[in-house]
Design a protein around this motif. Structure first.
Motif, PDB file in Angstrom:
ATOM      1  N   VAL A  69       0.842  -1.192   0.000  1.00 32.34           N
ATOM      2  CA  VAL A  69       0.000   0.000   0.000  1.00 32.34           C
ATOM      3  C   VAL A  69       0.883   1.250   0.000  1.00 32.34           C
ATOM      4  N   TYR A  70       0.610   2.118  -0.967  1.00 34.94           N
ATOM      5  CA  TYR A  70       1.332   3.396  -1.051  1.00 34.94           C
ATOM      6  C   TYR A  70       0.445   4.522  -0.532  1.00 34.94           C
ATOM      7  N   ILE A  71       1.062   5.404   0.230  1.00 34.75           N
ATOM      8  CA  ILE A  71       0.353   6.613   0.656  1.00 34.75           C
ATOM      9  C   ILE A  71       0.806   7.721  -0.288  1.00 34.75           C
ATOM     10  N   VAL A  72      -0.122   8.278  -1.030  1.00 36.04           N
ATOM     11  CA  VAL A  72       0.246   9.338  -1.977  1.00 36.04           C
ATOM     12  C   VAL A  72      -0.389  10.646  -1.527  1.00 36.04           C
ATOM     13  N   GLU A  73       0.449  11.572  -1.103  1.00 37.57           N
ATOM     14  CA  GLU A  73      -0.036  12.860  -0.617  1.00 37.57           C
ATOM     15  C   GLU A  73       0.993  13.927  -0.968  1.00 37.57           C
ATOM     16  N   GLU A  74       0.519  15.165  -1.161  1.00 47.12           N
ATOM     17  CA  GLU A  74       1.437  16.248  -1.502  1.00 47.12           C
ATOM     18  C   GLU A  74       2.088  16.805  -0.241  1.00 47.12           C
ATOM     19  N   ASN A  75       3.339  17.190  -0.389  1.00 48.70           N
ATOM     20  CA  ASN A  75       4.136  17.780   0.695  1.00 48.70           C
ATOM     21  C   ASN A  75       4.326  16.821   1.874  1.00 48.70           C
ATOM     22  N   ASP A  76       3.869  17.150   3.070  1.00 48.55           N
ATOM     23  CA  ASP A  76       4.274  16.383   4.254  1.00 48.55           C
ATOM     24  C   ASP A  76       3.761  14.948   4.281  1.00 48.55           C
ATOM     25  N   PRO A  77       4.503  14.059   4.957  1.00 47.22           N
ATOM     26  CA  PRO A  77       4.016  12.695   5.179  1.00 47.22           C
ATOM     27  C   PRO A  77       2.985  12.706   6.298  1.00 47.22           C
ATOM     28  N   VAL A 116       9.383   6.876  -1.444  1.00 48.52           N
ATOM     29  CA  VAL A 116       9.431   7.003  -2.907  1.00 48.52           C
ATOM     30  C   VAL A 116       8.732   8.253  -3.451  1.00 48.52           C
ATOM     31  N   ILE A 117       7.709   8.722  -2.772  1.00 50.90           N
ATOM     32  CA  ILE A 117       6.958   9.886  -3.281  1.00 50.90           C
ATOM     33  C   ILE A 117       7.634  11.173  -2.803  1.00 50.90           C
ATOM     34  N   PRO A 118       7.895  12.117  -3.709  1.00 51.94           N
ATOM     35  CA  PRO A 118       8.599  13.343  -3.302  1.00 51.94           C
ATOM     36  C   PRO A 118       7.812  14.186  -2.277  1.00 51.94           C
ATOM     37  N   THR A 119       8.544  14.834  -1.390  1.00 47.27           N
ATOM     38  CA  THR A 119       7.958  15.737  -0.397  1.00 47.27           C
ATOM     39  C   THR A 119       7.917  17.163  -0.940  1.00 47.27           C
ATOM     40  N   VAL A 120       8.964  17.510  -1.681  1.00 51.43           N
ATOM     41  CA  VAL A 120       9.069  18.878  -2.179  1.00 51.43           C
ATOM     42  C   VAL A 120       8.352  18.996  -3.524  1.00 51.43           C
ATOM     43  N   ASP A 121       7.669  20.100  -3.722  1.00 53.08           N
ATOM     44  CA  ASP A 121       6.994  20.436  -4.980  1.00 53.08           C
ATOM     45  C   ASP A 121       5.658  19.698  -5.107  1.00 53.08           C
TER      46      ASP A 121
END
Ligand SMILES: Cc1ncc(C[n+]2csc(CCOP(=O)(O)OP(=O)(O)O)c2C)c(N)n1
Ligand code: SF4
Ligand code: SF4
Lengths: 580, 193
Positions: free
Chosen positions: A276-284, A302-307
């Motif tokens: 299961v991947y958590i996909v969210e923009e910016n913060d975890p 794996v998912i970028p935090t910045v931008d």
């Protein structure tokens, strides 16, 4: 059914209207500005541009105490300014529903940072709803008012630029009038002295636990069953749409409510999928909460935090997917925004760029004075900081540095949070010079009115707060009031102001050229007279270019609005109005 | 299910990109499609680079177009065509560009030159390139602001919608005074291809 094509901002305004909101307050800020601009078009709603976000939230909270539904909206950093009443509001709760909209800006399209305001929900212990398109923006706004009244708690709606400024199709409903509850004195709730506040803190913890139960059953937390159980996603906000685009067949747990989380629902979902991947923009944000449940999920590994994210970024991060893209081997110049032709701010920055000064800047169109060719700004921190950073530098340097310290601030920003800093300088015997750029509008965010304009949000006449009188009342003795188009006057005022060892203020006035659609007719450069000194080019007007072949300046007559500044700085009088 | 159509529009603040994408969206709306469009407001009127993503079809998820997936890339200025070329579908995408040059600040101040050979390179950027002097044509017609509606006329060749729908969309989105002129511009754009 009646449908409309609305931006997320417009949809939230529509939701507020349909939910029977009576009071709405905001300070402008991209990407949230259009919320109140739209709300203000509904006659049924009292709306205002407040002086700043703290004021706006307090106005909305007061209205909620008085028993009506109230809306607050700002950009993400605006919530920092309103954070003090926000935390109190969590204890106090709501009488009339209270909804706080925060418009975050992943990707920093027009902001100074990428802060993730879901964190405010968790710290203040109030629920956060995250719509993923305009329809949801409207529906969640209506739901937020219901939640607010059901659980006696303010509710945050968190949108991002791609929700705020994307348009999608929305079905419209009618306004539901909600009965006013009226004001009653209730100190155990509304007056948070320690003895009352502790009880309210217990109650807040209870409220948030009940909300976690609500999160288990609310339909805005929904599961899309995947055919294949090897990979599943948990997501919120616009990131959910990107996941659907990138992995249309995959199972997704969509969290319409980002806080508090439905633990059982999440456990159940995670147990069904191999990964299961958590996909969210910016913060975890979701990720940390879910990992603290002891669940094994993958997020910011794996998912970028910045931008900001996009479907391609998500695909790349997870599968390593790459596609061939067209590329061109040309080194192209960047195209940053610039002060408009005829912008009155230009004169001050041009003069300052030629003086030996430390220039502390602020936020507004005039921050563009920091860019080449003007390069006339050393710092930009947050709204109002031009004045206070100047004062801090002044106290640290104690005149050991010969350079004078000049803070530059816009009129709307001065009302927002400049006046307090100026009082501080006078009280604490500072010697900085402050320039107030008065263009009679809040230009940067698309021209909203403010207390110096003489008009309220609906365009009705309003009292004008006199900046000069305010500055005098704050105890500043040395004040210049100049026309920003008068190069010599601006120069003299700045020279004199910076030569005094006491606080001084220069007010440079000219209405925003873009707002008033200034057009005095184009100017021209007389080729024969031009000596190619480039001085006019250094003022950074987009209408003036330098021809490196002929070594002469020329003016684009489509762009020039005839402000006369270039003519005033030209040493050989080669520039004049075309029809002269 | 109809595949989603992706149209990416690029240009410079002040060129009316947001109005342009509003008209295009209205066309798809009138045809009863699902549609999402995304752009960034704020500094757009201060002469910076501006883009708009328009997507329509039966169901549209993401408001953003993926790189390499634009069916049509419209650029109202040369440099902006180059800046966003990676959005164009390399096999099937159509590039429509106006060879107009709007100098960025560094060129204005004489720090560097406007790159020279862009027009030539763009002509051969992909299999399907349309170079159209829409700004020039609009100025000839009487108002350079109709640059967009001229290009809309060209776009119409690549979409399946009826001309009347474009007319209705223009009527709905643009100010009353400018409607007739823009409809005229739309048809003269249509003839340019
Ligand atoms: C706390 C906070 N609220 C709002 C904003 C958005 N914002 C940036 S500058 C600005 C006001 C600019 O107005 P003014 O000071 O009059 O300068 P102008 O743009 O007119 O030159 C606003 C509302 C912000 N950056 N931070
Ligand atoms: S919008 Fe107004 S204040 Fe902003 S740069 Fe243009 S003229 Fe200056
Ligand atoms: S008069 Fe000069 S400075 Fe003013 S807008 Fe025209 S070219 Fe720019």
């Amino acid at each position: 059914m009646n449908k409309a094509f609305l931006s997320g901002d417009e949809a939230i305004a529509r939701g507020a209207y349909e939910a029977g909101v009576k009071v709405a307050a905001a300070y402008p800020g991209t990407p949230s500005t259009e919320i109140l601009e739209t709300v203000s078009q509904y006659e049924e709603i009292y709306s205002e541009w407040s002086v700043n976000e703290k004021v706006a939230l307090e106005v909305a909270l007061g209205a909620s105490m008085a028993g009506v539904r109230a809306l607050y909206a700002s950009k993400h950093v605006g919530v920092n300014v309103a954070a003090d009443p926000l935390f109190s509001a969590a204890y106090i709760g709501s009488r009339g529903g209270l909804v706080i909209v925060t418009a975050d800006d992943p990707g920093l399209h027009s902001s100074q940072n990428e802060q993730d305001n879901r964190n405010y929900g968790k710290s203040a212990r109030i629920p956060v709803l995250s719509p993923s398109d305009s329809q949801e923006a409207k529906d969640f706004t209506i739901l937020a008012f219901d939640i607010s009244e059901m659980f006696d708690v303010p509710v945050i709606i968190r949108i991002t630029t791609r929700i705020a400024h994307s348009k999608t199709v929305v079905s419209l409903g009618d306004r539901k009038e909600v009965e006013d509850k009226g004001y009653i004195k209730d100190v155990s709730k509304n007056l948070i002295l320690p003895q009352f506040a502790k009880k309210r803190h217990y109650s807040l913890e209870e409220r948030i636990n009940k909300l976690a139960q609500f999160a288990e059953t609310t339909p805005i937390n929904t599961e899309i069953e995947g055919k294949d159980k090897t990979i599943g996603f948990i997501s919120d906000g616009v990131a959910f749409q990107y996941v659907r685009e990138a992995f249309p067949e995959a199972g997704v747990l969509k969290l319409g409510m980002s806080y508090p989380l439905p633990e059982q629902k999440i456990r159940n979902f995670v147990s069904k999928y191999k990964k299961v991947y958590i996909v969210e923009e910016n913060d975890p944000f979701l990720e940390h909460l879910i990992k603290s449940m002891g669940l094994e999920v993958i997020g910011k590994e794996v998912i970028p935090t910045v931008d900001e994210l996009s479907p391609d970024i998500i695909k790349q991060s997870i599968t390593g997917y790459k596609t061939n893209l067209l590329k061109m081997d040309i080194d192209i110049p960047s195209r940053p925004p610039a002060l408009c032709p005829g912008c009155g701010h230009r004169t001050v920055f041009y003069v300052l760029s030629r003086m030996k000064t430390i220039i502390t800047g602020d936020i507004g169109c005039y921050t563009l004075g920091a860019l080449p060719p003007l390069n006339a700004m050393d710092t930009c921190v947050d709204m109002g900081a031009s004045i206070t950073i100047a004062h801090g530098i002044d106290k640290a340097l104690q005149k050991k540095d010969k350079r004078k310290i000049v803070g530059v601030i816009g009129d709307s920003t001065f009302f927002h949070s400049g006046i307090t800093g100026l009082i501080d300088i006078v009280y604490n015997k500072g010697i900085s010079t402050i320039v107030i750029l008065d263009n009679s509008i809040t230009a940067m965010t698309g021209h909203q009115t403010h207390p110096g304009v003489g008009e309220d949000i609906k365009g009705a006449p309003a009292p004008i707060i006199d900046i000069k009188a305010l500055v005098h009342a704050a105890g500043v003795k040395h004040v210049w009031d100049v026309d920003a188009y008068d190069y010599k006057k601006v120069k003299d005022a700045l020279k004199q102001a910076t030569s005094i060892d006491e606080p001084s203020v220069v007010i440079a006035r000219r209405p925003c050229a873009l707002y008033i659609k200034l057009n005095n007719g184009a100017y021209v450069v007389e080729k024969d007279k031009c000596i190619g000194c480039k001085i006019c080019v250094d003022i950074g007007c987009p209408a003036i270019s330098f021809d490196t072949d002929t070594k002469k300046a020329y003016i684009n007559e489509f762009l020039c609005v005839g402000c006369d500044l270039c003519a005033q700085v030209c040493p050989v009088e080669a520039i004049h109005a075309k029809n002269n | 299910m109809q595949k989603t159509t992706n149209i990416f529009i690029a240009g410079v603040g002040g060129q009316g990109i947001l109005k342009f994408s509003d008209i295009l969206s209205e066309v798809a709306l009138l045809e009863g499609l699902d549609i999402k469009k995304s752009e960034v407001h704020g500094m757009s009127q201060r002469g910076g680079s501006v883009t708009s993503h328009v997507r329509f079809g039966d169901v549209v998820y993401s408001p953003l177009i993926e790189k390499g997936k634009a069916d049509i890339l419209v650029a109202l200025e040369q440099i902006e065509a180059v800046r966003h070329i990676s959005y164009l579908n390399p096999q099937k995408g159509v590039l429509i560009y106006d060879p107009l040059k709007i100098p960025p600040p560094d060129v204005n101040t004489g720090l560097r030159k406007y790159p020279e050979n862009i027009d030539e390179i763009l002509k051969n950027a992909s299999n399907n390139v349309i170079r159209v002097e829409a700004f020039k044509k609009a100025t000839e017609l009487g108002n350079y602001r109709a640059q967009n509606t001229i290009i809309l006329g060209i776009i119409s060749h690549f979409l399946t919608f009826d001309d009347k729908t474009y007319e209705k969309a223009i009527e709905k989105v643009l100010p009353k005074k400018t409607i007739d002129f823009n409809i005229k511009a739309f048809y003269s754009g249509k003839e340019l291809k």
